[in-house]
Design an enzyme around this catalytic site. Structure first.
Site, PDB file in Angstrom:
ATOM      1  CB  VAL A 173      39.237  21.848  21.757  1.00  0.00           C
ATOM      2  CG1 VAL A 173      37.994  21.337  22.481  1.00  0.00           C
ATOM      3  CG2 VAL A 173      40.409  21.933  22.723  1.00  0.00           C
ATOM      4  CB  ALA A 184      36.626  22.455  15.936  1.00  0.00           C
ATOM      5  CE  LYS A 185      38.439  30.092  17.771  1.00  0.00           C
ATOM      6  NZ  LYS A 185      37.419  30.782  16.960  1.00  0.00           N
ATOM      7  N   GLY A 186      41.319  25.815  17.589  1.00  0.00           N
ATOM      8  CA  GLY A 186      42.702  25.386  17.780  1.00  0.00           C
ATOM      9  C   GLY A 186      43.586  26.585  18.027  1.00  0.00           C
ATOM     10  CG  ASP A 188      40.260  33.010  16.336  1.00  0.00           C
ATOM     11  OD1 ASP A 188      39.037  33.074  16.211  1.00  0.00           O
ATOM     12  OD2 ASP A 188      40.838  33.381  17.375  1.00  0.00           O
TER      13      ASP A 188
END
Ligand code: NAD
Length: 477
Positions: free
Chosen positions: A120, A165-167, A206
């Protein structure tokens, strides 16, 4: 339109029962579309596979609150203070791009298993997307959206030129062999090859991802690009263009803002006691560095439970113990065992929640006795606890400021990769401390100016920065 109306209109757009309705049509990746395409579903020979792989959202949300809604609650307060343009409000409560992708992996036993992958990008008005990738069984779109938005605000607070952002991949990495983990990572990267890039979107480690996984991302991307593209990912091994000081950066940032807060409250580190929840990367380094600056660390904990010694714990010895015991403190001899709940409510000067989200709730907030909370973890405090802590005079250094040391040194890593010139540890640490102190002071002054908490001050500062950039860039027609 009033800010809350905008939230409602976005909610009614996405909180619909059919999974297809939860993602704006234009945002679906080709892989996602294939999975959801009803024509594909009726192909009899594919039916079972289709049923297994179908997009399931939302996954069960941990504890009580949808994390994206928790983010929006804090954003709402800042938007009202700033009298944010309703159009900007709507834009900033909506991720700019959502990618959902099926990640097929040939398992060691020959079977093909399909995992759900997400990326995202919440907003990239200040620069390329930046944010970690997590592997966990409860990864969900709501969580990705919240974490991506937090990255937007975090980058703005510390003034690094990135968007948020992050995934993640919904998987249980503990059940994957190293080979399966590598194939999973490489296929996820290949699926998102047009999303990632040093000028587009830069992943990092992460939860349950590490420097080895970043090395596979670097290699997969570089194979497609036909050149070594070190700046496509941060948190890499130092031998592949990683930065000195990245591993300790988040804990060092937590220590820096805690010292700044003690200073503002006129408290002397040598007279302060500290409890730290979570003894992983962030918690153990924060505890070590605070102890080096004279604080007495009286309690630390991990997922199994806590350890308390009112006379002060020997943090280096506990780090050695955890390193020798699968990163766990269980059985550590020189302290009294306590529960995580007891740790949170100890009579200490500083509490550092550095484990996970949703730890400080409206239920335990009234019992918290710390003067300062430095949020090492992302989202450790639920919105329902904010007012209680404020009423009780607890100074909360919010996550988007307190744990921003990691993304700050990720920024340094990206700069060094692009320059092809690498800095020594001393330079990295000096610059990190300078940026964290400046961010703390900026947040403190914003909070004073509007007579609000540091959390609201941090949101006001960052939302304003993003909104100003949006205004200057204008809306591309
Ligand atoms: P980690 O996996 O290294 O450590 C997590 C620690 O928390 C472990 O000791 C684990 O046992 C403990 N823990 C897990 N569940 C717990 C529970 N319910 N109660 C008490 N302890 C529990 O993770 P980390 O990298 O230290 O990250 C911790 C938090 O900090 C996460 O919220 C993460 O998103 C956030 N964060 C990390 C970084 C970074 O650079 N590592 C940067 C920004 C934010």
């Amino acid at each position: 339109m009033h800010a809350n109306e905008a939230t409602r209109s976005w909610n009614t757009q996405i909180d619909h029962n059919h999974p297809l309705e939860r993602i704006p049509k234009v945002l679906r990746t080709a892989d996602c579309f294939l999975n959801l395409n009803p024509a594909f579903a009726v192909m009899p020979f594919k039916r079972n596979v289709y049923e297994q792989a179908i997009y399931q959202e939302p996954a069960p949300i941990r504890n009580h609150e949808n994390p994206f809604q928790a983010m929006v609650k804090r954003f709402d307060i800042a938007s009202r203070i700033l009298e944010l343009d309703p159009g900007f409000y709507e834009y900033l409560t909506m991720p700019s791009r959502i990618h959902i992708t099926a990640v097929p992996v040939q398992m060691d036993d020959g079977r093909i298993k399909v995992f759900q992958g997400y990326r995202v990008i919440h907003n990239d008005v200040l620069g390329p997307g930046k944010g970690g990738i997590r592997y966990a069984p409860d990864v969900s779109l709501a969580e990705m959206k919240a974490l991506a938005a937090w990255m937007t605000w975090k980058c703005a607070v510390v003034d690094v030129p990135f968007g948020g952002a992050k995934g993640g991949i919904k998987c249980d990495p503990g059940k994957l062999s190293p080979g399966e983990l590598e194939r999973l990572t490489r296929r996820y990267t290949a699926n998102l090859i047009d999303v990632f890039g040093p000028d587009r979107d830069i992943p990092a480690p992460d939860m349950n991802t590490n420097d080895q996984i970043m090395a596979w991302i670097l290699d997969t991307y570089s194979m497609h690009a036909r050149r070594t593209a070190s700046a496509v990912v941060t948190g890499k091994p130092i031998s592949l263009g990683g930065s000195q000081g990245r591993r300790e950066a988040t804990g060092r940032g937590v220590m820096t803002v805690t010292m700044a807060a003690l200073n503002r409250l006129g408290l002397k580190p040598a007279e302060c006691s500290v409890a730290v929840q979570g003894f992983g990367n962030v918690g153990s380094i924060a505890a070590q560095l605070l102890q080096e600056r004279g604080c007495k660390i009286v309690a630390v904990s991990d997922v199994i439970g806590g350890y308390y010694n009112p006379g002060g714990l020997d943090i280096p010895a506990m780090m050695d113990y955890a390193a020798a015991h699968n990163r766990r403190l269980e059985g550590y001899p020189n302290a009294e065992p306590i529960s995580n709940d007891e740790l949170l409510t100890l009579d200490v000067d500083v509490l550092v929640p550095a484990a996970k989200e949703d730890q400080i709730t409206s239920e335990n907030a009234p019992r918290i006795r710390a003067k300062i909370i430095a949020e090492g973890a992302n989202g450790p405090t639920l919105p329902g606890a904010d007012d209680i802590l404020q009423a009780n005079g607890v100074l909360v250094i919010p996550d988007i400021l307190a744990n921003a040391g990691g993304v700050t040194v990720s920024y340094f890593e990206w700069v060094q990769d692009r320059q092809g010139y690498f800095w020594g540890l001393e330079r990295v640490n000096k610059r990190l401390i300078r940026m964290m102190k400046t961010a703390f002071n900026n947040v403190f002054e914003t909070a004073n100016k509007y007579d609000v908490t540091l959390r609201t001050g941090a949101y006001v500062l960052s939302v304003d920065k993003v909104a100003q950039a949006l205004k200057l860039r204008g809306i591309y027609a």
